[in-house]
Design a protein around this motif. Structure first.
Motif, PDB file in Angstrom:
ATOM      1  N   MET A  22      27.174  17.291  26.310  1.00 29.69           N
ATOM      2  CA  MET A  22      26.540  18.364  27.041  1.00 29.69           C
ATOM      3  C   MET A  22      26.974  18.321  28.499  1.00 29.69           C
TER       4      MET A  22
ATOM      5  N   PHE B  76      26.834  25.948  27.582  1.00 27.41           N
ATOM      6  CA  PHE B  76      26.586  24.947  26.547  1.00 27.41           C
ATOM      7  C   PHE B  76      27.865  24.706  25.770  1.00 27.41           C
TER       8      PHE B  76
ATOM      9  N   PHE C 272      26.543  19.703  21.246  1.00 29.95           N
ATOM     10  CA  PHE C 272      25.551  18.639  21.327  1.00 29.95           C
ATOM     11  C   PHE C 272      25.950  17.514  20.401  1.00 29.95           C
TER      12      PHE C 272
ATOM     13  N   LEU D 145      14.797  17.078  17.491  1.00 30.77           N
ATOM     14  CA  LEU D 145      15.358  17.415  18.803  1.00 30.77           C
ATOM     15  C   LEU D 145      16.599  18.292  18.695  1.00 30.77           C
ATOM     16  N   VAL D 146      17.469  17.974  17.752  1.00 25.88           N
ATOM     17  CA  VAL D 146      18.684  18.775  17.544  1.00 25.88           C
ATOM     18  C   VAL D 146      18.295  20.190  17.112  1.00 25.88           C
TER      19      VAL D 146
ATOM     20  N   ALA E  76      15.500  21.761  17.770  1.00 26.92           N
ATOM     21  CA  ALA E  76      14.889  22.455  18.912  1.00 26.92           C
ATOM     22  C   ALA E  76      15.950  22.915  19.907  1.00 26.92           C
ATOM     23  N   ILE E  77      16.974  22.112  20.118  1.00 24.44           N
ATOM     24  CA  ILE E  77      18.019  22.468  21.058  1.00 24.44           C
ATOM     25  C   ILE E  77      18.854  23.635  20.532  1.00 24.44           C
ATOM     26  N   ASN E  78      19.140  23.601  19.246  1.00 27.72           N
ATOM     27  CA  ASN E  78      19.927  24.685  18.648  1.00 27.72           C
ATOM     28  C   ASN E  78      19.112  25.955  18.596  1.00 27.72           C
TER      29      ASN E  78
END
Length: 54
Positions: A1, A8, A11, A49-50, A52-54
């Motif tokens: 990142m 972006f 990740f 977490l992945v 949520a980020i995506n």
């Protein structure tokens, strides 16, 4: 990142897995680390977490 702010570039979940994950215990009004989290808990946290980020 890495890159310019607002740009972006992807990740890497493996970098996230290298962080320290611990089990929390409430002492007074704060949570403190009481011991290392198990592999299953780390995998679930990284997956969430992945997602949520995506």
């Amino acid at each position: 990142m890495s890159g310019a702010p607002g740009q972006f570039t992807g990740f890497n979940a493996e970098l996230l897995r290298r962080n320290r994950f611990c089990m929390g215990v409430k002492r007074g009004r704060e949570y403190v680390c009481s011991g290392e989290a198990g592999e299953d808990a780390v995998n679930k946290a990284v997956d969430f977490l992945v997602e949520a980020i995506n």
